[in-house]
Design a protein around this motif. Structure first.
Motif, PDB file in Angstrom:
ATOM      1  N   ILE A 211       0.805  -1.169   0.042  1.00 46.97           N
ATOM      2  CA  ILE A 211      -0.085   0.034   0.144  1.00 46.97           C
ATOM      3  C   ILE A 211       0.919   1.184  -0.051  1.00 46.97           C
ATOM      4  O   ILE A 211       1.616   1.314   0.880  1.00 46.97           O
ATOM      5  N   ARG A 212       0.762   2.065  -1.003  1.00 47.94           N
ATOM      6  CA  ARG A 212       1.621   3.375  -1.205  1.00 47.94           C
ATOM      7  C   ARG A 212       0.758   4.412  -0.746  1.00 47.94           C
ATOM      8  O   ARG A 212      -0.254   4.814  -1.629  1.00 47.94           O
ATOM      9  N   LEU A 213       1.402   5.339   0.131  1.00 48.34           N
ATOM     10  CA  LEU A 213       0.683   6.811   0.286  1.00 48.34           C
ATOM     11  C   LEU A 213       1.687   7.789  -0.429  1.00 48.34           C
ATOM     12  O   LEU A 213       2.786   7.958   0.006  1.00 48.34           O
ATOM     13  N   PRO A 214       1.020   8.463  -1.442  1.00 48.42           N
ATOM     14  CA  PRO A 214       2.008   9.463  -1.978  1.00 48.42           C
ATOM     15  C   PRO A 214       2.433  10.546  -1.125  1.00 48.42           C
ATOM     16  O   PRO A 214       1.676  10.842  -0.469  1.00 48.42           O
ATOM     17  N   GLN A 215       3.522  11.249  -1.381  1.00 45.08           N
ATOM     18  CA  GLN A 215       4.044  12.273  -0.771  1.00 45.08           C
ATOM     19  C   GLN A 215       2.912  13.349  -1.078  1.00 45.08           C
ATOM     20  O   GLN A 215       2.594  13.632  -2.260  1.00 45.08           O
ATOM     21  N   ARG A 216       2.632  14.232  -0.207  1.00 44.40           N
ATOM     22  CA  ARG A 216       1.323  15.238  -0.518  1.00 44.40           C
ATOM     23  C   ARG A 216       2.433  16.673  -0.351  1.00 44.40           C
ATOM     24  O   ARG A 216       3.399  16.817   0.154  1.00 44.40           O
ATOM     25  N   GLU A 217       1.773  17.330  -1.562  1.00 45.90           N
ATOM     26  CA  GLU A 217       2.308  18.655  -1.765  1.00 45.90           C
ATOM     27  C   GLU A 217       2.206  19.542  -0.471  1.00 45.90           C
ATOM     28  O   GLU A 217       3.254  20.427  -0.271  1.00 45.90           O
ATOM     29  N   VAL A 218       1.157  19.607   0.118  1.00 44.67           N
ATOM     30  CA  VAL A 218       1.083  20.566   1.562  1.00 44.67           C
ATOM     31  C   VAL A 218       1.037  19.891   2.593  1.00 44.67           C
ATOM     32  O   VAL A 218       0.576  18.634   2.624  1.00 44.67           O
ATOM     33  N   LYS A 219       1.219  20.519   3.632  1.00 45.39           N
ATOM     34  CA  LYS A 219       0.947  20.067   5.164  1.00 45.39           C
ATOM     35  C   LYS A 219      -0.644  19.368   5.147  1.00 45.39           C
ATOM     36  O   LYS A 219      -1.530  20.211   4.805  1.00 45.39           O
ATOM     37  N   HIS A 220      -0.664  18.198   5.719  1.00 44.16           N
ATOM     38  CA  HIS A 220      -2.135  18.110   6.041  1.00 44.16           C
ATOM     39  C   HIS A 220      -2.199  17.771   7.673  1.00 44.16           C
ATOM     40  O   HIS A 220      -1.312  17.061   8.361  1.00 44.16           O
ATOM     41  N   LEU A 221      -3.352  17.530   8.004  1.00 44.68           N
ATOM     42  CA  LEU A 221      -3.717  17.150   9.316  1.00 44.68           C
ATOM     43  C   LEU A 221      -4.842  16.091   9.330  1.00 44.68           C
ATOM     44  O   LEU A 221      -5.292  15.955   8.361  1.00 44.68           O
ATOM     45  N   GLY A 222      -4.803  15.122  10.079  1.00 42.58           N
ATOM     46  CA  GLY A 222      -5.854  14.131   9.781  1.00 42.58           C
ATOM     47  C   GLY A 222      -6.285  13.240  11.275  1.00 42.58           C
ATOM     48  O   GLY A 222      -5.562  13.287  12.147  1.00 42.58           O
ATOM     49  N   ALA A 223      -7.354  12.811  11.135  1.00 45.20           N
ATOM     50  CA  ALA A 223      -7.818  12.016  12.328  1.00 45.20           C
ATOM     51  C   ALA A 223      -9.104  11.063  11.902  1.00 45.20           C
ATOM     52  O   ALA A 223      -9.491  11.162  10.745  1.00 45.20           O
ATOM     53  N   TYR A 224      -9.325   9.928  12.820  1.00 41.29           N
ATOM     54  CA  TYR A 224     -10.435   8.798  12.410  1.00 41.29           C
ATOM     55  C   TYR A 224     -11.028   9.087  13.853  1.00 41.29           C
ATOM     56  O   TYR A 224     -10.814   9.061  14.804  1.00 41.29           O
ATOM     57  N   GLY A 225     -12.385   8.994  13.420  1.00 45.49           N
ATOM     58  CA  GLY A 225     -13.603   8.744  14.462  1.00 45.49           C
ATOM     59  C   GLY A 225     -14.423   7.525  14.223  1.00 45.49           C
ATOM     60  O   GLY A 225     -14.429   7.172  13.078  1.00 45.49           O
ATOM     61  N   LYS A 226     -14.605   6.669  15.338  1.00 42.95           N
ATOM     62  CA  LYS A 226     -15.326   5.507  15.121  1.00 42.95           C
ATOM     63  C   LYS A 226     -16.135   5.407  16.119  1.00 42.95           C
ATOM     64  O   LYS A 226     -15.892   5.262  17.351  1.00 42.95           O
ATOM     65  N   LEU A 227     -17.475   5.014  15.826  1.00 42.51           N
ATOM     66  CA  LEU A 227     -18.559   4.787  16.512  1.00 42.51           C
ATOM     67  C   LEU A 227     -18.643   3.333  16.847  1.00 42.51           C
ATOM     68  O   LEU A 227     -18.454   2.400  15.738  1.00 42.51           O
ATOM     69  N   ARG A 228     -18.408   2.665  18.064  1.00 37.77           N
ATOM     70  CA  ARG A 228     -18.661   1.216  18.209  1.00 37.77           C
ATOM     71  C   ARG A 228     -19.241   1.081  19.764  1.00 37.77           C
ATOM     72  O   ARG A 228     -19.298   1.958  20.382  1.00 37.77           O
ATOM     73  N   ASP A 229     -19.663  -0.123  19.724  1.00 43.61           N
ATOM     74  CA  ASP A 229     -20.572  -0.399  20.972  1.00 43.61           C
ATOM     75  C   ASP A 229     -19.410  -0.409  22.209  1.00 43.61           C
ATOM     76  O   ASP A 229     -19.651   0.117  23.293  1.00 43.61           O
TER      77      ASP A 229
END
Ligand SMILES: Cc1cc2nc3c(=O)[nH]c(=O)nc-3n(C[C@H](O)[C@H](O)[C@H](O)COP(=O)(O)OP(=O)(O)OC[C@H]3O[C@@H](n4cnc5c(N)ncnc54)[C@H](O)[C@@H]3O)c2cc1C
Ligand code: SF4
Length: 339
Positions: A211-229
């Motif tokens: 799995i390849r994540l390409p280099q990003r041109e600009v700075k990025h921020l990220g997060a994951y949200g998960k609803l579960r029991d």
């Protein structure tokens, strides 16, 4: 006690050997990576392969590295390593967070990123024992002819439930597959089809190698949200990955959100970035944009009674989780989940 049906196991050590074994007996042969999903599914007689091809000895499929600016993760890399690797935390925070929320600690040590991408769809009427499914008359996805989610429905809507898929899609991940004809690269967005019976365009006999994540041109921020029991182990009832691209002055230049556990494929929220682009993180305009983006998600994300949990409750939670996940991304925090 649920017993496994009889099967043989092949243990190749190279990609070429693996591909040769997979092309030998299409249909009766399946790939096994960590086995954390395949084994329960085999016990439930959802799959009855005569032969499993284990990837455990194929060393070329393991590891995390940088290559020409891209972040490359081998398909057999355990989720636990993805979640805790400094390069992933720095370059792909939403992915690190999503991997860290899959199942529980033991399953993350056995379960792999490749197995997570290639995960079967899930449904509360399907992920059950043979006896349970038989007493209901089975269903379209396996052994039957009716759908219990959509009455009279002719299409299976079992849900993509792989936590890492939305995070990878938000980062425009590319997948490399190998088969007897050679290797090919595919954008993760192009892997999916909206068919809960088998939600991938690539046949199950093709081997995902990396799995390849390409280099990003600009700075990025990220997060994951998960609803579960239960915060300790469960599959998502709703999952969302958010990516926010910013310039040197913290002005949003682009934003994406991708949802999972709603329908057969992970799905991008259309026009998600419109209300956020041009605003400065933390400003009143940004806050307004967050509300608008959460409302947009609420309109587009429509849970069905395919996975457990009341679907109206899941729908009500969409804007809540979306808003919290955007704010977590903006604050360099996350993940967002119930404990
Ligand atoms: C109690 C429990 C809770 C769970 N909770 C979650 C959860 O919260 N979120 C979540 O996303 N998952 C969850 N899972 C599912 C599973 O643990 C993970 O999805 C894990 O990442 C699967 O990876 P694996 O290596 O074990 O895959 P396997 O079970 O080995 O394989 C899964 C599927 O992918 C195919 N496959 C595997 N590797 C490849 C490859 N390299 N190329 C092509 N095909 C391949 C296999 O043939 C199989 O069809 C849970 C499982 C259990 C038992
Ligand atoms: S959505 Fe569920 S009940 Fe309907 S066919 Fe698919 S697995 Fe079966």
């Amino acid at each position: 006690m649920l017993r496994l049906p009889k099967f043989e196991v092949e243990k190749p050590t190279t990609v070429d050997e693996t591909v040769a074994l997979l092309s030998e007996k299409t249909g009766d042969v399946m790939i096994i990576a960590g086995g954390t999903d395949l084994m329960p599914n085999m016990k439930h007689e959802l799959f009855t392969p005569k032969k499993l091809v284990s990837l455990a000895g194929v060393s070329a499929l393991f590891g995390i590295r940088e290559e020409a600016g891209a972040l490359v993760i081998g398909a057999m890399t355990p989720l636990d390593q993805v979640a805790n690797h400094p390069l992933v935390a720095e370059r792909a925070p939403a992915l690190a967070q999503a991997a860290g929320l899959v199942a529980g600690p033991q399953l993350r040590r056995m379960g792999t990123l490749g197995g997570n991408v290639m995960l079967d769809t899930r449904c509360q009427w399907y992920n059950q024992t043979y006896f349970w499914r038989k007493s209901l008359g089975f269903c379209l996805k396996k052994d039957g002819s009716a759908c219990h989610v959509i009455e009279g429905g002719s299409k299976c809507v079992a849900a993509a439930s792989n936590d890492t898929a939305p995070a990878l899609m938000s980062l425009d991940a590319k997948l490399t597959f190998a088969n007897a004809d050679g290797q090919r690269e595919l954008l993760l967005d192009d892997l999916w089809k909206s068919d809960g019976i088998f939600n991938k365009k690539v046949p199950p006999s093709d081997l995902l190698t990396e799995i390849r994540l390409p280099q990003r041109e600009v700075k990025h921020l990220g997060a994951y949200g998960k609803l579960r029991d239960r915060g300790s182990i469960d599959f998502p009832l709703f999952g969302v990955a958010v990516r926010i691209d910013i310039d040197a002055n913290d002005v949003v230049v682009d934003a994406e959100a991708v949802s999972v556990a709603l329908q057969a494929r992970p799905t991008r929220i259309r026009k998600f970035g419109e209300s956020l682009v041009g605003t400065t993180l933390g400003s009143p305009e940004f806050e307004k944009g967050v509300q608008a983006a959460a409302s947009l998600g609420h309109k587009q994300c429509r849970p069905m009674p395919n996975v457990p949990g009341d679907h109206e409750y899941r729908h009500a939670m969409v804007p809540v989780y979306l808003k919290r996940t955007i704010l977590a991304a903006a604050a360099g925090a996350g993940p967002v989940h119930a404990v």
